[in-house]
Design an enzyme around this catalytic site. Structure first.
Site, PDB file in Angstrom:
ATOM      1  N   VAL A 224       0.862  -1.176   0.000  1.00 31.67           N
ATOM      2  CA  VAL A 224       0.000   0.000   0.000  1.00 31.67           C
ATOM      3  C   VAL A 224       0.899   1.226   0.000  1.00 31.67           C
ATOM      4  O   VAL A 224       1.865   1.298   0.761  1.00 31.67           O
ATOM      5  CB  VAL A 224      -0.927   0.025   1.231  1.00 31.67           C
ATOM      6  N   CYS A 225       0.595   2.179  -0.886  1.00 30.20           N
ATOM      7  CA  CYS A 225       1.323   3.434  -0.925  1.00 30.20           C
ATOM      8  C   CYS A 225       2.826   3.179  -1.110  1.00 30.20           C
ATOM      9  O   CYS A 225       3.221   2.388  -1.960  1.00 30.20           O
ATOM     10  CB  CYS A 225       1.019   4.224   0.352  1.00 30.20           C
ATOM     11  N   THR A 226       3.659   3.790  -0.286  1.00 28.62           N
ATOM     12  CA  THR A 226       5.104   3.650  -0.452  1.00 28.62           C
ATOM     13  C   THR A 226       5.648   2.345   0.104  1.00 28.62           C
ATOM     14  O   THR A 226       6.867   2.145   0.130  1.00 28.62           O
ATOM     15  CB  THR A 226       5.842   4.827   0.207  1.00 28.62           C
TER      16      THR A 226
ATOM     17  N   THR B 151       2.887   3.192  -7.013  1.00 29.94           N
ATOM     18  CA  THR B 151       2.973   3.654  -5.634  1.00 29.94           C
ATOM     19  C   THR B 151       2.337   5.031  -5.575  1.00 29.94           C
ATOM     20  O   THR B 151       1.771   5.506  -6.570  1.00 29.94           O
ATOM     21  CB  THR B 151       4.437   3.685  -5.149  1.00 29.94           C
TER      22      THR B 151
END
Length: 321
Positions: A106-108, A126
């Site tokens: 998730v995300c970074t 990302t």
């Protein structure tokens, strides 16, 4: 029902929503399925000690990464802590990854997977603010900066924060079926399915908001009237500027040309109608300002790599009963 364990990796400066969003989806799915074993969720840190999230919350893990059983899903959230990760954490992810059926970031969190070499040769995404960093530091990763999530085989990566919920819902639908995923979406008051290749930004967010009142009004007009005459001359007339002055001012204030902005708005509007309405392709092409189905098809193929009919087949959201 098969037990599907989910192991969530925690570390200092993790983003709390990257953890709680997917966890809430999986927990709600187990409830909706009527089987607590549908998803068994565990959290783990390197040493089993609590961690501090980027927002100041303290999260207490269930176990250590070394002691946790091999999971069905290994989930790696993002947060500021991914920018300079603990080398031992990266090594442990590399060791644990082969024991999981699927890897999810998730995300970074994608930065951690990439640092462990787990994204080499893979397509991944990302958070928009980290796509250049991911591409620069990990040239073997095929970074796609646009989608809200990307699935490449057993590895799935998602963009910022709420896209982790979108990806988790897609995994639930794959595991337990549409009815369970729909029940979870209703409970959490979110969309069941935002298409994975939906852009991280709407057209309005992708461009800057104009500073001057006439250009702000023009941006609003474009969004509300995608089927109208949106030529530079027509828009300049609404702004009471000459076409040359208007085009120059629009680009200066929004970071994009009027033509590009109109293209984005029309494509976004057409996508939404294909996903949510029963209107025919010809009707949609007219209402979105393309004029003909062929013109809309060319725009879709150029930007999305697929024709409108195929896009609808893949991403049509069935109406709720």
């Amino acid at each position: 029902m098969t037990e599907r364990s989910v192991l969530v990796v925690l570390f200092d400066q993790v983003q709390s929503l990257d953890v709680s969003g997917p966890v809430e989806v999986f927990a709600a799915a187990a409830t909706a399925a009527g089987d607590p074993a549908a998803y068994r969720i565990r959290t783990a840190t390197l040493d089993g000690a609590p961690v501090r999230t980027s927002s100041g919350l303290t999260l207490v893990p269930d176990t250590t990464l070394a002691a946790a059983p091999d999971p069905d899903t290994l989930l790696v959230p993002g947060g500021p802590g991914t920018r300079s990760p603990d080398p031992e954490l990266v090594d442990r992810l590399r060791e644990r990854a082969p024991g999981a059926r699927r890897l999810v970031s998730v995300c970074t969190g994608a930065l951690l997977l990439a640092a462990a070499g787990l994204l080499d040769g893979r397509r991944a995404t990302t958070h928009w603010g980290a796509t250049e960093l991911l591409a620069r530091n990990h040239p073997l990763v095929h970074v796609d900066p646009d989608p809200i999530y990307v699935r490449d085989g057993e590895i799935s990566t998602s963009a910022g924060v709420t896209s982790g919920i979108d990806l988790a819902l897609a995994l639930v639908e794959e595991d337990l079926g549409r009815d369970v995923a729909l029940a979870v979406a209703r409970r959490l008051v979110v969309f069941l399915r935002r298409p994975g290749n939906q852009a991280q930004f709407s057209a309005q967010l992708a461009a800057q908001t104009a500073r001057s009142e006439p250009l702000m009004e023009v941006q609003s007009w474009i969004s509300e009237h995608p089927g109208d005459d949106l030529s530079v001359e027509a828009l300049a007339g609404r702004a009471r500027l000459s076409p040359r002055h208007f085009a120059r001012a629009f680009r200066s204030e929004t970071g994009t040309t009027p033509g590009r902005y109109v293209e984005r708005v029309r494509l976004e509007h057409a996508r939404r109608l294909l996903e949510e309405s029963g209107d025919g392709v010809e009707e949609i092409s007219r209402s979105c300002g393309y004029g003909t189905p062929e013109a809309m098809r060319r725009a879709f193929v150029k930007t999305l790599g697929t024709a409108p009919a195929e896009y609808r087949r893949r991403f049509r959201v069935a109406p709720l009963p």
